[in-house]
Design a protein around this motif. Structure first.
Motif, PDB file in Angstrom:
ATOM      1  N   ALA A   1       0.829  -1.215   0.000  1.00  0.00           N
ATOM      2  CA  ALA A   1       0.000   0.000   0.000  1.00  0.00           C
ATOM      3  C   ALA A   1       0.858   1.258   0.000  1.00  0.00           C
ATOM      4  O   ALA A   1       0.564   2.229  -0.704  1.00  0.00           O
ATOM      5  CB  ALA A   1      -0.930  -0.020   1.201  1.00  0.00           C
ATOM      6  N   VAL A   2       1.915   1.255   0.807  1.00  0.00           N
ATOM      7  CA  VAL A   2       2.793   2.427   0.846  1.00  0.00           C
ATOM      8  C   VAL A   2       3.482   2.632  -0.506  1.00  0.00           C
ATOM      9  O   VAL A   2       3.556   3.760  -1.013  1.00  0.00           O
ATOM     10  CB  VAL A   2       3.836   2.280   1.973  1.00  0.00           C
ATOM     11  N   LEU A   3       3.983   1.556  -1.084  1.00  0.00           N
ATOM     12  CA  LEU A   3       4.676   1.679  -2.374  1.00  0.00           C
ATOM     13  C   LEU A   3       3.733   2.206  -3.454  1.00  0.00           C
ATOM     14  O   LEU A   3       4.113   3.063  -4.261  1.00  0.00           O
ATOM     15  CB  LEU A   3       5.247   0.318  -2.778  1.00  0.00           C
ATOM     16  N   ARG A   4       2.500   1.723  -3.463  1.00  0.00           N
ATOM     17  CA  ARG A   4       1.549   2.195  -4.470  1.00  0.00           C
ATOM     18  C   ARG A   4       1.129   3.632  -4.213  1.00  0.00           C
ATOM     19  O   ARG A   4       0.858   4.374  -5.166  1.00  0.00           O
ATOM     20  CB  ARG A   4       0.335   1.263  -4.492  1.00  0.00           C
ATOM     21  N   ARG A   5       1.108   4.022  -2.958  1.00  0.00           N
ATOM     22  CA  ARG A   5       0.793   5.407  -2.656  1.00  0.00           C
ATOM     23  C   ARG A   5       1.888   6.348  -3.185  1.00  0.00           C
ATOM     24  O   ARG A   5       1.628   7.518  -3.476  1.00  0.00           O
ATOM     25  CB  ARG A   5       0.627   5.583  -1.153  1.00  0.00           C
ATOM     26  N   HIS A   6       3.083   5.818  -3.303  1.00  0.00           N
ATOM     27  CA  HIS A   6       4.190   6.586  -3.892  1.00  0.00           C
ATOM     28  C   HIS A   6       4.283   6.356  -5.401  1.00  0.00           C
ATOM     29  O   HIS A   6       5.318   6.646  -5.998  1.00  0.00           O
ATOM     30  CB  HIS A   6       5.505   6.199  -3.215  1.00  0.00           C
ATOM     31  N   HIS A   7       3.221   5.811  -5.987  1.00  0.00           N
ATOM     32  CA  HIS A   7       3.091   5.644  -7.445  1.00  0.00           C
ATOM     33  C   HIS A   7       4.042   4.589  -8.014  1.00  0.00           C
ATOM     34  O   HIS A   7       4.491   4.716  -9.167  1.00  0.00           O
ATOM     35  CB  HIS A   7       3.300   6.984  -8.165  1.00  0.00           C
ATOM     36  N   TYR A   8       4.342   3.569  -7.226  1.00  0.00           N
ATOM     37  CA  TYR A   8       5.151   2.464  -7.719  1.00  0.00           C
ATOM     38  C   TYR A   8       4.243   1.327  -8.178  1.00  0.00           C
ATOM     39  O   TYR A   8       3.198   1.063  -7.569  1.00  0.00           O
ATOM     40  CB  TYR A   8       6.083   1.931  -6.626  1.00  0.00           C
ATOM     41  N   ARG A   9       4.659   0.661  -9.254  1.00  0.00           N
ATOM     42  CA  ARG A   9       4.064  -0.631  -9.583  1.00  0.00           C
ATOM     43  C   ARG A   9       4.740  -1.666  -8.697  1.00  0.00           C
ATOM     44  O   ARG A   9       5.974  -1.650  -8.540  1.00  0.00           O
ATOM     45  CB  ARG A   9       4.303  -0.963 -11.058  1.00  0.00           C
ATOM     46  N   VAL A  10       3.974  -2.586  -8.116  1.00  0.00           N
ATOM     47  CA  VAL A  10       4.524  -3.539  -7.152  1.00  0.00           C
ATOM     48  C   VAL A  10       4.272  -4.961  -7.643  1.00  0.00           C
ATOM     49  O   VAL A  10       3.150  -5.324  -8.028  1.00  0.00           O
ATOM     50  CB  VAL A  10       3.902  -3.352  -5.755  1.00  0.00           C
ATOM     51  N   VAL A  11       5.348  -5.767  -7.643  1.00  0.00           N
ATOM     52  CA  VAL A  11       5.267  -7.202  -7.934  1.00  0.00           C
ATOM     53  C   VAL A  11       5.960  -7.913  -6.787  1.00  0.00           C
ATOM     54  O   VAL A  11       7.035  -7.490  -6.337  1.00  0.00           O
ATOM     55  CB  VAL A  11       5.953  -7.552  -9.267  1.00  0.00           C
ATOM     56  N   SER A  12       5.367  -9.001  -6.302  1.00  0.00           N
ATOM     57  CA  SER A  12       5.958  -9.703  -5.147  1.00  0.00           C
ATOM     58  C   SER A  12       5.883 -11.209  -5.345  1.00  0.00           C
ATOM     59  O   SER A  12       5.101 -11.715  -6.147  1.00  0.00           O
ATOM     60  CB  SER A  12       5.231  -9.310  -3.857  1.00  0.00           C
ATOM     61  N   GLU A  13       6.742 -11.921  -4.605  1.00  0.00           N
ATOM     62  CA  GLU A  13       6.700 -13.380  -4.574  1.00  0.00           C
ATOM     63  C   GLU A  13       7.224 -13.842  -3.219  1.00  0.00           C
ATOM     64  O   GLU A  13       7.993 -13.153  -2.554  1.00  0.00           O
ATOM     65  CB  GLU A  13       7.523 -13.972  -5.713  1.00  0.00           C
TER      66      GLU A  13
END
Length: 504
Positions: free
Chosen positions: A187-199
Motif C-alpha cells: 500500500a505504501v509503495l503504491r501510494r508513492h506511485h510504484y508498480r509492485v510485484v511480489s513473490e
C-alpha cells in the motif's frame, strides 16, 4: 540439412539429425575428421559474425564514426564546396577547378580526387553515415529485448549483497503478521506511485518501479537519429539544391530540375537602415508557371520562401541587371530580355553578365560601370564584349550609351535600362519529412528520458515465528538529490506503516 536457430548473441546454423532418415544416414556415422571440420567452420563463421556484431554495438565504434563525420563537417566548412549542378557537368567542373586552383595550387587535384570539394556528397561522408545508421540500429536491436523483459517480467528476487551494498538502502524492524505487513508495504509503495510485484520464497520479495516504459525513451532517441540520417541520405540521393538561380526583373527563367516549371520576377524591392546603410529587407514578387499555367504567386523574403510541391524557393541575394535588345540586319529581334550581372571580374570587381543569341555563333558578355571615376565604362553606359561561341575567340568590345542602338559584330545592340536581379536558392528535398519526423521523435525521446526517470526498488520482508522481523529496502542508481529525498520519504512512510504500534 535444415537451418536451426541456436541460443546466443547471433543466430547460427546447426545440423538437425531429425532431417535424415536413420536407415539412410546416422549422425553417429559422421567421420570424426569431417565432423571436426564442420564444427570448426561453424565456429569460425560464428566468431566473425559475433566480432562484427560486437563492433557495431560498441560505444567506442559509434564515437569514432561520429568523430569522423564531425571532421568531415569541419573540412566541408573550411574548404570551398563545388556549387550545386557543377559536379555533374564535366566542362563546368573543369572551369570551376581552374578558378580555385590559384588558391589551392598543387593540392587542387588531390582535394578533388578525395572528394573534399564535395564533402557532404562524398563516399566518405555517405559511408560514415551508413555505418552510424547501422550501428544505431544494432544497438537498438541489442537493447530492446532487455528493456522489454525489465518492463514486463522484472527480476523480483535479489541477493543479500545488493541489500548490503546498494547506494540507497535501509532496514526496518517490523512486528506483526507477515501477510498484513506485506499488504501494508504494498500500500505504501503504491501510494508513492510504484508498480509492485511480489513473490514468496520463505521471505516475501518485492520489486517496485515507476515509469517502467521510460527507458524506451533512449530507443526512441536512437530511432530518431536513424530517421534523421535516413532523411539526409534521401535528400542527398534524390534531391537537389541550386544556390545560384538568378532572374532579372521582368524576365522568366526555367526552374532547374523543375520538369516544366518556370519562374518570373515581376519586381524586386530592397530597403536599408538609415543609420548604418545595411539592408533591412529585400523581397521578390514571383510568379511560378507549370507548363505555361500560373500555379503560384508570392512575394518571397529571406524567411518566407515560396513552396510548391517538393520545391522551395529561398531569397538568397540580389544585384544589378540590364535590359538588352539585339536586332539583326533585317530588323528581327534576336534577344530582348533582362540580363543579371551576377558575377564579378577578377581584376577590378566589375559586375558582369552573359547571354547567347539564338541562331548566331555569338556569346555576349556585358560589363557594368564602376562609377563616376570609371573611364572605360562611364555612368549610363555598358560595355559589350562579343565572342565566337564555337571557339571562344573575341570579336568586339564596345561601350554603348543607354537607349542608343549601336552596331557591334554586324548586329544592333541597345542598352534599354538598368534593372535589378534576384538570386534564389532552389531546393527539392524529399527527405525533409523524415528529418521532421526524426526531430519530433528526438524531442519525444529526450522529454521521456529527462521528465520521467525510471526508478526501481527492491524490498525483502522476513518475519520470524515470534512476529518480529526486518524489512530491507534498497534502490540502485546514481547519487541525486531528488532520489535521496524520494527514498528518504518512502522509508519514513514504510517505517510508520510497519514498525509503529499499529503493526504490533
Amino acid at each position: 540439412m535444415t537451418n536451426q536457430t541456436r541460443t546466443g548473441r547471433l543466430p547460427g546454423l546447426a545440423i538437425d539429425p531429425a532431417a535424415f532418415e536413420p536407415a539412410d544416414f546416422e549422425p553417429a556415422a559422421i567421420e570424426p575428421a569431417v565432423a571436426e571440420e564442420l564444427g570448426a567452420t561453424r565456429s569460425a563463421s560464428r566468431g566473425i559474425f559475433e566480432a562484427v556484431w560486437d563492433l557495431l554495438t560498441s560505444m567506442r565504434f559509434s564515437l569514432v564514426v561520429t568523430l569522423g563525420m564531425a571532421v568531415l563537417g569541419v573540412l566541408g566548412a573550411l574548404i570551398i564546396q563545388v556549387p550545386a549542378g557543377v559536379e555533374a557537368d564535366a566542362s563546368a567542373k573543369l572551369d570551376w577547378l581552374a578558378g580555385v586552383r590559384p588558391r589551392f595550387g598543387g593540392w587542387t587535384d588531390i582535394l578533388d580526387s578525395l572528394q573534399l570539394f564535395n564533402v557532404f556528397n562524398s563516399i566518405w561522408f555517405r559511408g560514415l553515415t551508413a555505418f552510424l545508421t547501422i550501428s544505431l540500429i544494432a544497438c537498438m536491436v541489442q537493447r530492446a529485448p532487455g528493456l522489454w523483459r525489465t518492463a514486463t517480467k522484472p527480476r523480483i528476487t535479489v541477493g543479500d549483497g545488493f541489500f548490503a551494498h546498494a547506494r540507497e538502502r535501509d532496514s526496518i524492524v517490523v512486528r506483526g503478521d507477515a501477510a498484513d505487513l506485506a499488504t501494508r508495504t504494498t500500500a505504501v509503495l503504491r501510494r508513492h506511485h510504484y508498480r509492485v510485484v511480489s513473490e514468496d520464497d520463505g521471505a516475501i520479495n518485492f520489486y517496485a518501479d515507476r515509469f517502467r516504459w521510460a527507458p524506451f525513451g533512449s530507443l526512441i532517441g536512437h530511432l530518431a537519429i536513424v530517421v534523421i540520417l535516413a532523411g539526409v541520405m534521401v535528400g542527398a540521393l534524390y534531391g537537389f539544391r541550386d544556390n545560384s538561380f538568378v532572374i532579372a526583373e521582368g524576365s522568366t527563367a526555367a526552374v532547374p530540375s523543375g520538369d516544366g516549371l518556370s519562374l518570373k520576377l515581376i519586381s524586386f524591392e530592397d530597403s536599408y537602415y538609415t543609420t548604418t546603410g545595411a539592408p533591412s529587407d529585400y523581397a521578390s514578387e514571383l510568379i511560378l508557371f507549370e507548363n505555361g499555367r500560373e500555379v503560384a504567386r508570392q512575394t518571397v523574403r529571406v524567411n518566407d520562401p515560396l513552396r510548391y510541391g517538393q520545391l522551395s524557393f529561398f531569397q538568397s541575394f540580389y544585384g544589378p541587371a540590364a535590359r538588352m535588345t539585339v536586332t539583326g540586319t533585317d530588323g528581327s529581334v534576336l534577344f530582348s530580355d533582362g540580363v543579371a550581372l551576377a558575377w564579378e571580374t577578377q581584376d577590378d570587381g566589375r559586375s558582369i553578365g552573359t547571354f547567347t543569341l539564338p541562331g548566331q555563333d555569338v556569346t555576349v558578355w556585358i560589363l557594368a560601370t564602376l562609377g563616376p571615376g570609371d573611364t572605360q565604362v562611364k555612368p549610363g553606359q555598358i560595355l559589350v564584349e562579343t565572342y565566337r561561341a564555337s571557339t571562344g575567340e573575341p570579336i568586339d568590345q564596345v561601350s554603348i550609351d543607354q537607349g542608343v542602338a549601336t552596331t557591334i559584330s554586324g548586329l544592333d545592340f541597345t542598352f534599354d535600362r538598368e534593372l535589378q536581379f534576384t538570386g534564389l536558392s532552389v531546393a527539392r528535398d524529399p527527405g525533409t519529412i523524415l528529418v521532421w519526423i526524426g526531430s519530433i521523435l528526438l524531442i519525444a525521446g529526450f522529454t521521456i528520458g529527462f521528465s520521467f526517470p525510471h526508478r526501481r526498488l527492491w524490498a525483502r520482508l522476513v518475519v520470524r515465528p515470534n512476529g518480529i522481523g526486518t524489512l530491507a529496502v534498497a534502490t540502485p542508481g546514481r547519487a541525486s538529490h531528488d532520489v535521496d529525498r524520494a527514498f528518504t520519504n518512502l522509508v519514513t512512510d514504510l517505517r510508520a506503516a510497519v514498525a509503529g504500534p499499529s503493526a504490533s
